[in-house]
Design an enzyme around this catalytic site. Structure first.
Site, PDB file in Angstrom:
ATOM      1  CB  SER A  84      -0.873  -0.003   1.256  1.00  0.00           C
ATOM      2  OG  SER A  84      -1.376   1.287   1.514  1.00  0.00           O
ATOM      3  CB  SER A 263     -12.474  -4.064  -4.243  1.00  0.00           C
ATOM      4  OG  SER A 263     -12.248  -3.575  -2.936  1.00  0.00           O
ATOM      5  CG  HIS A 265     -11.422   0.391   0.647  1.00  0.00           C
ATOM      6  ND1 HIS A 265     -10.482   0.819  -0.244  1.00  0.00           N
ATOM      7  CD2 HIS A 265     -10.882   0.579   1.875  1.00  0.00           C
ATOM      8  CE1 HIS A 265      -9.419   1.264   0.429  1.00  0.00           C
ATOM      9  NE2 HIS A 265      -9.643   1.125   1.723  1.00  0.00           N
ATOM     10  NE  ARG A 268     -10.899   0.150   6.087  1.00  0.00           N
ATOM     11  CZ  ARG A 268     -10.640   0.264   7.393  1.00  0.00           C
ATOM     12  NH1 ARG A 268     -11.291  -0.485   8.237  1.00  0.00           N
ATOM     13  NH2 ARG A 268      -9.738   1.114   7.835  1.00  0.00           N
ATOM     14  CB  SER A 304     -15.058  -6.541  -0.531  1.00  0.00           C
ATOM     15  OG  SER A 304     -14.201  -5.426  -0.769  1.00  0.00           O
ATOM     16  N   GLY A 305     -14.787  -9.472   1.580  1.00  0.00           N
ATOM     17  CA  GLY A 305     -15.617 -10.512   2.184  1.00  0.00           C
ATOM     18  C   GLY A 305     -15.030 -11.903   2.116  1.00  0.00           C
TER      19      GLY A 305
HETATM   20  C1  LIG Z   1      -7.213  -1.367   8.073  1.00  0.00           C
HETATM   21  C2  LIG Z   1      -7.377  -1.430   6.592  1.00  0.00           C
HETATM   22  C3  LIG Z   1      -6.516  -0.662   5.797  1.00  0.00           C
HETATM   23  C4  LIG Z   1      -6.636  -0.723   4.404  1.00  0.00           C
HETATM   24  N1  LIG Z   1      -5.743  -0.011   3.659  1.00  0.00           N
HETATM   25  C5  LIG Z   1      -5.831  -0.083   2.318  1.00  0.00           C
HETATM   26  C6  LIG Z   1      -4.879   0.585   1.524  1.00  0.00           C
HETATM   27  O1  LIG Z   1      -3.960   1.210   2.035  1.00  0.00           O
HETATM   28  N2  LIG Z   1      -5.009   0.516   0.173  1.00  0.00           N
HETATM   29  C7  LIG Z   1      -6.029  -0.192  -0.435  1.00  0.00           C
HETATM   30  O2  LIG Z   1      -6.112  -0.207  -1.661  1.00  0.00           O
HETATM   31  N3  LIG Z   1      -6.923  -0.857   0.299  1.00  0.00           N
HETATM   32  C8  LIG Z   1      -6.851  -0.833   1.660  1.00  0.00           C
HETATM   33  N4  LIG Z   1      -7.741  -1.536   2.392  1.00  0.00           N
HETATM   34  C9  LIG Z   1      -8.751  -2.358   1.711  1.00  0.00           C
HETATM   35  C10 LIG Z   1      -8.221  -3.775   1.409  1.00  0.00           C
HETATM   36  O3  LIG Z   1      -7.238  -3.770   0.399  1.00  0.00           O
HETATM   37  C11 LIG Z   1      -9.370  -4.692   0.907  1.00  0.00           C
HETATM   38  O4  LIG Z   1     -10.003  -4.108  -0.207  1.00  0.00           O
HETATM   39  C12 LIG Z   1     -10.406  -4.944   1.995  1.00  0.00           C
HETATM   40  O5  LIG Z   1      -9.781  -5.189   3.241  1.00  0.00           O
HETATM   41  C13 LIG Z   1     -11.301  -6.109   1.610  1.00  0.00           C
HETATM   42  O6  LIG Z   1     -12.309  -6.320   2.549  1.00  0.00           O
HETATM   43  P1  LIG Z   1     -12.247  -7.492   3.659  1.00  0.00           P
HETATM   44  O7  LIG Z   1     -10.947  -7.348   4.362  1.00  0.00           O
HETATM   45  O8  LIG Z   1     -13.409  -7.221   4.577  1.00  0.00           O
HETATM   46  O9  LIG Z   1     -12.360  -8.789   2.916  1.00  0.00           O
HETATM   47  C14 LIG Z   1      -7.647  -1.512   3.794  1.00  0.00           C
HETATM   48  C15 LIG Z   1      -8.499  -2.286   4.597  1.00  0.00           C
HETATM   49  C16 LIG Z   1      -8.358  -2.263   5.977  1.00  0.00           C
HETATM   50  C17 LIG Z   1      -9.277  -3.139   6.801  1.00  0.00           C
HETATM   51  O1  LIG Z   2      -8.361   2.820   6.077  1.00  0.00           O
HETATM   52  C1  LIG Z   2      -8.428   2.471   4.896  1.00  0.00           C
HETATM   53  O2  LIG Z   2      -9.333   1.735   4.477  1.00  0.00           O
HETATM   54  C2  LIG Z   2      -7.446   2.935   3.938  1.00  0.00           C
HETATM   55  O3  LIG Z   2      -7.482   2.479   2.846  1.00  0.00           O
HETATM   56  C3  LIG Z   2      -6.434   3.960   4.264  1.00  0.00           C
HETATM   57  C4  LIG Z   2      -6.190   4.970   3.352  1.00  0.00           C
HETATM   58  C5  LIG Z   2      -5.278   5.965   3.658  1.00  0.00           C
HETATM   59  C6  LIG Z   2      -4.603   5.945   4.849  1.00  0.00           C
HETATM   60  C7  LIG Z   2      -4.846   4.931   5.727  1.00  0.00           C
HETATM   61  C8  LIG Z   2      -5.754   3.917   5.440  1.00  0.00           C
END
Ligand SMILES: Cc1cc2nc3c(=O)[nH]c(=O)nc-3n(C[C@H](O)[C@H](O)[C@H](O)COP(=O)(O)O)c2cc1C
Ligand SMILES: O=C(O)C(=O)c1ccccc1
Length: 380
Positions: A84, A263, A265, A268, A304-305
């Site tokens: 990331s 996705s 995310h 979130r 995602s899931g």
């Molecule tokens: C704490 C946290 C931080 C994340 N940070 C990023 C990130 O920096 N870049 C990104 O593309 N996705 C980020 N994601 C999303 C994940 O890549 C992914 O799409 C997501 O966790 C999928 O959902 P699931 O974990 O519920 O299966 C983050 C998710 C979480 C939970």
């Molecule tokens: O929290 C997140 O889901 C995430 O993708 C993120 C994005 C920028 C900074 C920190 C986390």
């Protein structure tokens, strides 16, 4: 709290998991499945399974090893690792930890093109094979659970190492790139304590974090036309993460995009969004997308899931070629560091292997895109 929470009422998060409950596998018997094969080829590279490590930034909140832990776990198990832009370690340090492993770089698209170019050239020089551009997080979603503590990692100087180690970004602030690791704790609570105590380095970290946040959160003006800049300046595969609509998936075909990650995310960002598995089903019903996938022009990934082996089978049957594992590996890492991440990955692949055989298959190719043959959708 920060990791487990999703946007708004967590409705999208719940719906992501519920969608997997609704699609059910119909197993076949008396198939010789003594030898099973999880091999998966993506962009011409053969991997031992269809599992990728999803990009999860700000690992410094959780563990001292931060992003080095999943990078090492990926290398040890031959699982592709996606780094990331919100990492607490620099591109170069993460690449070193991943060694001769296979890695992709996930870009949060900075507002300034000179910073984009600098990051792309660092990623290239550090051996990242593909570029993943996350489109659904041009600003963070509305996350009520983080409001009481006003929590946002960058504002606490966490997850900003790609920025503060970047010569172009730092030059704009009249500064040299720094290796923050030697100066600041990655732990945000400790960072808060030092900040309140007036620690000069901690205050500086928060200042830099806020500047980096502005750079990365200012990308909302981006349009499909801007992809040309990335296409012209990145010679490996270009993958867009956060695609949920059929129209967007089809648009990718006209913009030099090699792959998509369907996705939301992990729920979130947009509360009330379509469950990611249903988004995948709709996208794969597009004849344009299906034809592009069949001819090798477009690679379709999913997240995602995903929690279990059967979840992977369902996503593949609905048309994905590989999946990203997110929160499960993160939680394994919080409990037991790199070992915990490796355990989660191993268990997920063992579960996938067993379920594949028990469902009557010997390889993933036999079920990829074949939902109509052995998945049913039930009312719950
Ligand atoms: C704490 C946290 C931080 C994340 N940070 C990023 C990130 O920096 N870049 C990104 O593309 N996705 C980020 N994601 C999303 C994940 O890549 C992914 O799409 C997501 O966790 C999928 O959902 P699931 O974990 O519920 O299966 C983050 C998710 C979480 C939970
Ligand atoms: O929290 C997140 O889901 C995430 O993708 C993120 C994005 C920028 C900074 C920190 C986390």
């Amino acid at each position: 709290m920060y990791a487990g929470g999703s946007a708004g009422t967590n409705s999208t998060y719940r719906a992501n998991l519920r969608a997997f409950e609704k699609f059910r596998i119909v197993p076949r018997m008396l198939v010789n499945a003594t030898v099973r094969n999880l091999e998966t080829t993506i962009f011409g590279v053969k991997h031992s399974s269809p599992v990728f490590i999803a990009p999860i930034g700000v690992q410094g909140i959780f563990t001292a090893e931060a992003e080095l832990a999943p990078a090492r776990a990926g290398k040890n198990l031959g699982v592709p690792f996606i780094m990331s832009t919100a990492s607490s370690r620099s591109i170069e340090d993460v690449a070193e930890a991943n060694g001769d492993g296979y890695r992709w770089y996930q870009l949060y698209w900075p507002a300034s093109n000179d910073v984009v170019l600098s990051i792309l050239s660092r990623a290239k020089a550090s051996g990242f094979s593909a570029l993943v551009v996350t489109l659904d997080t041009m600003l963070l979603g509305w996350r009520p659970h983080d409001l009481p503590s006003s929590y946002i990692p960058f504002g606490h100087g966490v997850g900003v190492q790609v920025g503060v180690s970047d010569p172009v970004f730092m030059a704009r602030l009249g500064r040299e790139p720094v290796n923050q690791r030697t100066k600041f704790p990655y732990d945000s609570a400790e960072m808060d304590r030092l900040y309140v105590a007036g620690d000069k380095d901690a205050r500086d970290g928060v200042f830099l974090g806020t500047e980096w946040l502005k750079e990365c959160n200012s990308g909302l003006f981006r349009s499909w036309e801007d992809l040309k800049f990335l296409r012209d300046n990145w010679d490996g595969p270009l993958v867009l993460k956060g695609i949920q609509s059929v129209q967007d998936a089809e648009k990718c075909l006209d913009h030099g995009v090699d792959g998509i990650i369907v996705s939301n995310h992990g729920g979130r960002q947009v509360d009330g969004a379509i469950p990611s598995l249903y988004a995948l089903q709709r996208i794969m019903r597009s004849p344009k997308v299906k034809a592009a996938q069949a001819s090798g022009k477009l690679t379709v990934l999913f997240d995602s899931g995903i929690r279990t082996g059967p979840d992977i089978i369902k996503a593949l049957a609905l048309g994905a070629q590989a999946v990203l594992l997110g929160r499960p590996w993160l939680y394994g890492g919080v409990v037991a560091g790199q070992d915990g991440i490796e355990q989660v990955l191993r268990h997920t692949m063992a579960d996938l292997d067993a379920t594949l055989g028990l469902s009557g298959f010997t390889s993933l190719n036999e079920l990829q895109g074949k939902a109509e043959d052995f998945l049913v959708e039930i009312d719950l």
